[in-house]
Design a protein around this motif. Structure first.
Motif, PDB file in Angstrom:
ATOM      1  N   LEU A  82       0.721  -1.293  -0.438  1.00  9.77           N
ATOM      2  CA  LEU A  82      -0.101   0.026   0.487  1.00  9.77           C
ATOM      3  C   LEU A  82       0.579   1.779   0.063  1.00  9.77           C
ATOM      4  O   LEU A  82       1.897   1.558   0.699  1.00  9.77           O
ATOM      5  N   SER A  83       0.732   2.706  -0.540  1.00 15.77           N
ATOM      6  CA  SER A  83       1.371   3.819  -0.794  1.00 15.77           C
ATOM      7  C   SER A  83       0.834   4.505   0.140  1.00 15.77           C
ATOM      8  O   SER A  83      -0.061   4.834   0.623  1.00 15.77           O
ATOM      9  N   LYS A  84       2.089   5.076   0.263  1.00 17.66           N
ATOM     10  CA  LYS A  84       1.564   6.371   1.469  1.00 17.66           C
ATOM     11  C   LYS A  84       0.317   7.082   0.472  1.00 17.66           C
ATOM     12  O   LYS A  84      -0.431   7.938   1.369  1.00 17.66           O
ATOM     13  N   GLU A  85       0.244   7.566  -0.450  1.00 20.49           N
ATOM     14  CA  GLU A  85      -1.091   8.090  -0.666  1.00 20.49           C
ATOM     15  C   GLU A  85      -2.354   7.048  -0.405  1.00 20.49           C
ATOM     16  O   GLU A  85      -3.264   7.971   0.390  1.00 20.49           O
ATOM     17  N   PHE A  86      -2.330   6.127  -0.396  1.00 22.73           N
ATOM     18  CA  PHE A  86      -3.377   5.193   0.318  1.00 22.73           C
ATOM     19  C   PHE A  86      -3.414   5.222   1.996  1.00 22.73           C
ATOM     20  O   PHE A  86      -4.416   5.770   2.461  1.00 22.73           O
ATOM     21  N   HIS A  87      -2.479   5.306   2.567  1.00 20.35           N
ATOM     22  CA  HIS A  87      -2.689   5.621   4.086  1.00 20.35           C
ATOM     23  C   HIS A  87      -2.722   7.257   4.046  1.00 20.35           C
ATOM     24  O   HIS A  87      -3.908   7.595   5.834  1.00 20.35           O
ATOM     25  N   SER A  88      -2.599   8.166   3.053  1.00 24.76           N
ATOM     26  CA  SER A  88      -2.950   9.550   3.575  1.00 24.76           C
ATOM     27  C   SER A  88      -4.442   9.519   3.382  1.00 24.76           C
ATOM     28  O   SER A  88      -5.230   9.906   4.283  1.00 24.76           O
ATOM     29  N   LEU A  89      -4.818   9.100   3.000  1.00 20.72           N
ATOM     30  CA  LEU A  89      -6.482   8.822   2.186  1.00 20.72           C
ATOM     31  C   LEU A  89      -7.120   7.843   2.866  1.00 20.72           C
ATOM     32  O   LEU A  89      -8.000   8.593   3.596  1.00 20.72           O
ATOM     33  N   ARG A  90      -6.586   7.181   3.820  1.00 24.97           N
ATOM     34  CA  ARG A  90      -7.219   6.054   4.732  1.00 24.97           C
ATOM     35  C   ARG A  90      -7.428   7.197   6.225  1.00 24.97           C
ATOM     36  O   ARG A  90      -8.518   7.155   6.554  1.00 24.97           O
ATOM     37  N   SER A  91      -6.625   7.438   6.141  1.00 25.04           N
ATOM     38  CA  SER A  91      -6.462   8.146   7.694  1.00 25.04           C
ATOM     39  C   SER A  91      -7.088  10.386   7.230  1.00 25.04           C
ATOM     40  O   SER A  91      -7.069  10.663   8.470  1.00 25.04           O
ATOM     41  N   SER A  92      -7.827  10.697   6.208  1.00 28.48           N
ATOM     42  CA  SER A  92      -8.338  11.818   6.013  1.00 28.48           C
ATOM     43  C   SER A  92      -9.940  11.533   6.294  1.00 28.48           C
ATOM     44  O   SER A  92     -10.461  10.347   6.076  1.00 28.48           O
ATOM     45  N   THR A  93      -9.866  12.576   7.810  1.00 29.24           N
ATOM     46  CA  THR A  93     -11.383  13.126   7.445  1.00 29.24           C
ATOM     47  C   THR A  93     -12.272  13.357   5.905  1.00 29.24           C
ATOM     48  O   THR A  93     -13.373  12.506   6.554  1.00 29.24           O
ATOM     49  N   TYR A  94     -11.978  13.696   5.530  1.00 32.39           N
ATOM     50  CA  TYR A  94     -12.460  13.458   3.749  1.00 32.39           C
ATOM     51  C   TYR A  94     -13.048  11.999   3.643  1.00 32.39           C
ATOM     52  O   TYR A  94     -14.171  11.765   2.604  1.00 32.39           O
ATOM     53  N   PHE A  95     -12.465  11.396   3.556  1.00 32.58           N
ATOM     54  CA  PHE A  95     -12.696  10.605   2.301  1.00 32.58           C
ATOM     55  C   PHE A  95     -13.094   8.979   3.917  1.00 32.58           C
ATOM     56  O   PHE A  95     -12.775   7.978   3.771  1.00 32.58           O
ATOM     57  N   SER A  96     -13.653   9.864   5.009  1.00 33.84           N
ATOM     58  CA  SER A  96     -13.973   8.790   5.965  1.00 33.84           C
ATOM     59  C   SER A  96     -15.259   8.197   6.097  1.00 33.84           C
ATOM     60  O   SER A  96     -15.788   7.085   6.930  1.00 33.84           O
ATOM     61  N   TYR A  97     -16.484   7.853   4.649  1.00 32.21           N
ATOM     62  CA  TYR A  97     -17.944   8.318   4.404  1.00 32.21           C
ATOM     63  C   TYR A  97     -17.880   7.862   2.603  1.00 32.21           C
ATOM     64  O   TYR A  97     -17.613   8.461   2.105  1.00 32.21           O
ATOM     65  N   GLY A  98     -18.207   6.892   2.207  1.00 35.97           N
ATOM     66  CA  GLY A  98     -18.462   6.902   1.058  1.00 35.97           C
ATOM     67  C   GLY A  98     -17.080   6.029   0.203  1.00 35.97           C
ATOM     68  O   GLY A  98     -17.721   5.678  -0.744  1.00 35.97           O
ATOM     69  N   TYR A  99     -16.243   5.314   0.376  1.00 37.56           N
ATOM     70  CA  TYR A  99     -14.820   5.213  -0.048  1.00 37.56           C
ATOM     71  C   TYR A  99     -14.518   3.923   0.793  1.00 37.56           C
ATOM     72  O   TYR A  99     -13.908   3.821   1.495  1.00 37.56           O
ATOM     73  N   SER A 100     -14.897   2.602   0.016  1.00 40.30           N
ATOM     74  CA  SER A 100     -14.427   1.164   0.689  1.00 40.30           C
ATOM     75  C   SER A 100     -12.807   1.243   0.493  1.00 40.30           C
ATOM     76  O   SER A 100     -12.259   1.993  -0.490  1.00 40.30           O
ATOM     77  N   PHE A 101     -12.261   0.167   1.013  1.00 37.61           N
ATOM     78  CA  PHE A 101     -11.233  -0.032   0.818  1.00 37.61           C
ATOM     79  C   PHE A 101     -10.195   0.099  -0.539  1.00 37.61           C
ATOM     80  O   PHE A 101      -9.460   0.123  -0.582  1.00 37.61           O
ATOM     81  N   LYS A 102     -11.852  -1.090  -1.850  1.00 36.70           N
ATOM     82  CA  LYS A 102     -11.242  -1.252  -3.131  1.00 36.70           C
ATOM     83  C   LYS A 102     -10.716   0.201  -3.662  1.00 36.70           C
ATOM     84  O   LYS A 102      -9.866  -0.041  -5.118  1.00 36.70           O
ATOM     85  N   ASN A 103     -11.835   1.033  -3.243  1.00 41.07           N
ATOM     86  CA  ASN A 103     -12.164   1.960  -3.905  1.00 41.07           C
ATOM     87  C   ASN A 103     -10.387   3.285  -3.746  1.00 41.07           C
ATOM     88  O   ASN A 103      -9.957   3.946  -4.479  1.00 41.07           O
ATOM     89  N   LEU A 104     -10.358   3.130  -2.004  1.00 38.18           N
ATOM     90  CA  LEU A 104      -9.183   3.820  -1.924  1.00 38.18           C
ATOM     91  C   LEU A 104      -8.065   3.986  -2.427  1.00 38.18           C
ATOM     92  O   LEU A 104      -6.746   4.192  -3.089  1.00 38.18           O
ATOM     93  N   VAL A 105      -7.838   2.442  -2.746  1.00 42.77           N
ATOM     94  CA  VAL A 105      -6.675   1.656  -3.262  1.00 42.77           C
ATOM     95  C   VAL A 105      -6.269   1.774  -4.690  1.00 42.77           C
ATOM     96  O   VAL A 105      -5.228   2.497  -5.223  1.00 42.77           O
ATOM     97  N   ASP A 106      -7.729   1.997  -5.359  1.00 48.22           N
ATOM     98  CA  ASP A 106      -7.664   2.432  -6.946  1.00 48.22           C
ATOM     99  C   ASP A 106      -7.294   3.477  -6.876  1.00 48.22           C
ATOM    100  O   ASP A 106      -6.821   4.604  -7.438  1.00 48.22           O
ATOM    101  N   LEU A 107      -7.845   4.605  -5.968  1.00 50.98           N
ATOM    102  CA  LEU A 107      -8.418   6.098  -6.589  1.00 50.98           C
ATOM    103  C   LEU A 107      -6.239   6.653  -6.304  1.00 50.98           C
ATOM    104  O   LEU A 107      -6.313   7.320  -6.353  1.00 50.98           O
TER     105      LEU A 107
END
Length: 716
Positions: free
Chosen positions: A584-609
């Motif tokens: 998993l990339s540093k971009e993924f970890h940033s998205l995963r810990s972001s409050t902006y991406f705390s709803y409506g974004y699944s694991f697969k979607n965040l990896v792809d994004l």
């Protein structure tokens, strides 16, 4: 002046001397909230028995917040027209809409669509129907909707500085969504802003949490009420087909109601829409924040009617709307196989274009079991009056009676509109219906069911009528499919039904610091992750893991079920091996810990994004110069936004920058500059890469909507 605080985002302001009753804020269910507060008392005006209620609305400056639309003025206006009697008591009182000019104008278009539907032959042609059929629809419109009359029931009040509402009552904006009303020497402040992480305003009634049992074919009650029943949800159902879930209509509060059934938006395979009135339609926008385009099923005519109303509400083109929604046409009066279930639609006679639905599935003996969803309809008595009236001589008698007779198609289970009045059904018309069981619905009060042994009272929220029992473990099938889609192949063959557990709403799955022997994947429902560090709550839905991906062996959050939820248990060491493998990339970890991406974004979607983003770092006092198509999130630090050399906003962690980007909604403002005020890192992405990510497109649309409002009122 008298102000009643109802819930955050809804207030009721009365100015008796001016005859004004202003509903301040009109999100979903606003009319039911004020009915619950006993603000619609009975009275007599010009000899007519009517009720009190709002005759004006103060609209929210921000139309969309946290994926919820906040300006639904249709039903408050209908209440004014019919329950308060404005349409017939002879006062000629018009309804006032107060707010930003563009929002007021869009609301007027949306209301007209709700009251009149399609309004020209050309619009019917967009549905690919013949001129003859278009003429027949328009003849019904001439009778029901007064399409030949001017739409003149609203007085717009455009906010600009200190604005006169009526007489000595004035209103002015103090800040975004904060308003000051003044009447002579009185002042009242109205703050329509919602709490930061609020998902709408909640429900005006109490609904218990429950869960939907597995079945091959069943129907679960969302509501059997109507838009005026303050204690019950509006009519709607969840269709359950081998674990797949579809909504039949999406009325106000759909997101909360489905969650209370243990269903998250990401579990929905589609929505069947009968028509575009808000009591069947207003919840659509709250379920758009998902990984994929939601399917909306209807006939071509109802499809175009729905599209026109959504376009008016959101002020977007049809091409942009189709990026969020996949509209699926169903041919009228034909059985259509849509995968594991067949559906048939017929048109219905109502005040806007409407269709009813029939669904059928074969049991183990090859015998069809059928459900009919018959709303909104006309009674035989009122149909006879319509046919014999000279108000619209073009109505085709044979055609409309054929529609009416279709209501009586026999089913194993049928839900009918028995709401009465001139625009709803009458249970007496179904006394000879050959259906096995008929639920009387679309009601605002109790109704007599003694006319027939197959009539039944409205069912309670969460009641599931099983027409065909489960023939296998559909949850297990779904778990394997989700794991395959994510790419975790090692667990697919080893997983069994015993690895799936149903967790009750409110149950603690992990406490902070718990040792992790297993990882749980959410299969159904919603789970919340509570972080002590930054006090924010992340929502976990289908296909997401209750894990922070920091290779921890103890829970770094407290995980609590926010509904009845089915969780899949995965062995810890094998899961960690998988995580290391995908790197998993540093971009993924940033998205995963972001409050902006705390709803409506699944694991697969965040990896792809995260694969379409890259991180850039800037020193203090450095300009950020981007091409027209680039947007970014602030990962750390701070960015100053200036217009023509004057600072207008500061972007901090988790803020999305839409400044300086070209979109269909907004042209790039070349006078805007972006400069760091401290060492800053941003997550940069091209907006064209977002077209496959519906949830992110919706988030960007929400930010652009706010920006458009800010620019129009001349303040940020």
């Amino acid at each position: 002046m008298d102000k009643v605080d109802i819930v955050p985002g809804i207030f009721y302001l009365t100015v008796p001397e001016e005859g004004l009753r202003i509903l301040c804020g009109c999100p979903e269910n606003s009319i039911k909230f004020i009915m619950q507060e006993k603000l619609t008392q009975k009275k007599i005006v010009n000899g007519f028995n009517v009720v009190d209620g709002p005759n004006a609305i103060l609209l929210s400056d921000i139309s969309i917040l946290n994926s919820h639309y906040l300006n639904f003025s249709e039903f408050p206006l209908l209440h004014h027209q019919y329950f308060q009697g404005a349409a017939y008591i002879g006062t000629d009182e018009k309804f006032k809409l107060i707010g930003i000019k563009s929002i007021v104008n869009n609301q007027m278009k949306y209301i007209q669509r709700g009251l009149q539907g399609l309004i020209s032959k050309e619009e019917f042609f967009e549905a690919n129907i013949s001129q003859d059929i278009a003429d027949k629809f328009l003849a019904l419109g001439d009778y029901n909707r007064g399409k030949d009359k001017e739409f003149n029931i609203i007085t717009p009040v455009y906010l600009s500085g200190k604005t006169r509402v009526q007489g000595d009552l004035f209103v002015q904006r103090v800040a975004i969504n904060i308003f000051k009303f003044t009447y002579r020497d009185e002042e009242v402040l109205i703050d329509l802003n919602l709490p930061k992480d609020a998902k709408g305003v909640g429900l005006p009634y109490h609904i218990d949490h429950t869960t939907i049992p597995q079945s091959k074919f069943s129907i679960t009650t969302v509501g059997d009420g109507n838009g005026w029943n303050p204690t019950e949800p509006c009519l709607g159902s969840v269709l359950n087909i081998k674990g797949r879930k579809y909504l039949i209509d999406s009325g106000p509060g759909s997101l909360d109601l489905t969650r209370n059934l243990g269903v998250s938006p990401s579990e929905l395979y589609g929505i069947f829409i009968t028509h575009s009135h808000d009591d069947h339609f207003a919840g659509i926008l709250s379920v758009l924040n998902i990984d994929y385009k939601i399917k909306i099923f209807s006939t071509s005519v109802v499809k175009v009617s729905i599209q026109k109303k959504l376009q008016a509400l959101l002020h977007i083109s049809l091409d942009v709307l189709k990026r969020y929604v996949d509209f699926v046409e169903l041919k009228e009066n034909n059985w259509v196989d849509i995968g594991d279930i067949e559906v048939k639609t017929n048109y219905s006679i109502h005040t806007v274009e409407t269709n009813v639905f029939y669904f059928r599935v074969k049991d183990e003996l090859g015998v069809y079991k059928t459900y009919g969803h018959i709303t909104d309809i006309i009674s035989k008595k009122d149909l006879d009056i319509m046919i014999n009236s000279n108000r619209s001589p073009g109505i085709d008698k044979t055609w409309t009676y054929e529609w009416f007779n279709n209501y009586l198609d026999p089913c194993d289970y049928k839900r009918i509109d028995a709401g009465g009045g001139t625009v709803h059904g009458d249970s007496h018309d179904f006394i000879n219906d050959k259906s096995t069981k008929i639920i009387l619905s679309h009601l605002d009060k109790a109704i007599d069911t003694s006319d027939s042994s197959h009539f039944f009272h409205p069912t309670l929220f969460g009641h599931t009528e099983v027409l065909i029992p489960a023939e296998r473990d559909y949850l297990l099938d779904d778990a394997k499919k989700v794991l395959k889609d994510i790419g975790i192949y090692d667990f697919i063959h080893n997983i069994s039904s015993s690895d799936i557990s149903l967790i009750e709403n409110g149950a603690v799955i992990h406490n902070l610091g718990d040792k992790l022997d297993s990882i749980y994947m959410v299969l159904t429902g919603v789970v919340e992750g509570h972080s002590n560090k930054d006090n924010y709550i992340r929502k976990y839905e289908k296909g997401d893991f209750l894990y922070t991906f920091k290779k921890e062996k103890k829970a770094l959050k407290k995980f609590v079920a926010n509904s009845f939820s089915n969780l899949v248990k995965i062995e810890f060491s094998g899961f960690i091996k998988y995580i290391k493998h995908i790197n998993l990339s540093k971009e993924f970890h940033s998205l995963r810990s972001s409050t902006y991406f705390s709803y409506g974004y699944s694991f697969k979607n965040l990896v792809d994004l995260s694969k379409n983003m890259h991180m850039e770092s800037y020193r203090k006092n450095v300009n950020i110069n981007l091409d027209d198509d680039f947007l970014f999130f602030v990962n750390s630090g701070e960015v100053s936004v200036s217009k023509a050399g004057v600072e207008i906003k500061r972007l901090r962690k988790d803020n999305l920058s839409v400044y300086g980007v070209n979109t269909e909604l907004f042209s790039r403002d070349r006078t805007i500059t972006l400069q760091t005020t401290k060492s800053t890192t941003i997550l940069l992405f091209n907006r064209r890469d977002t077209l496959r990510h519906v949830s992110l497109m919706w988030s960007i649309f929400e930010e652009l909507n706010k920006l458009q409002t800010i620019v129009e009122i001349g303040s940020i």
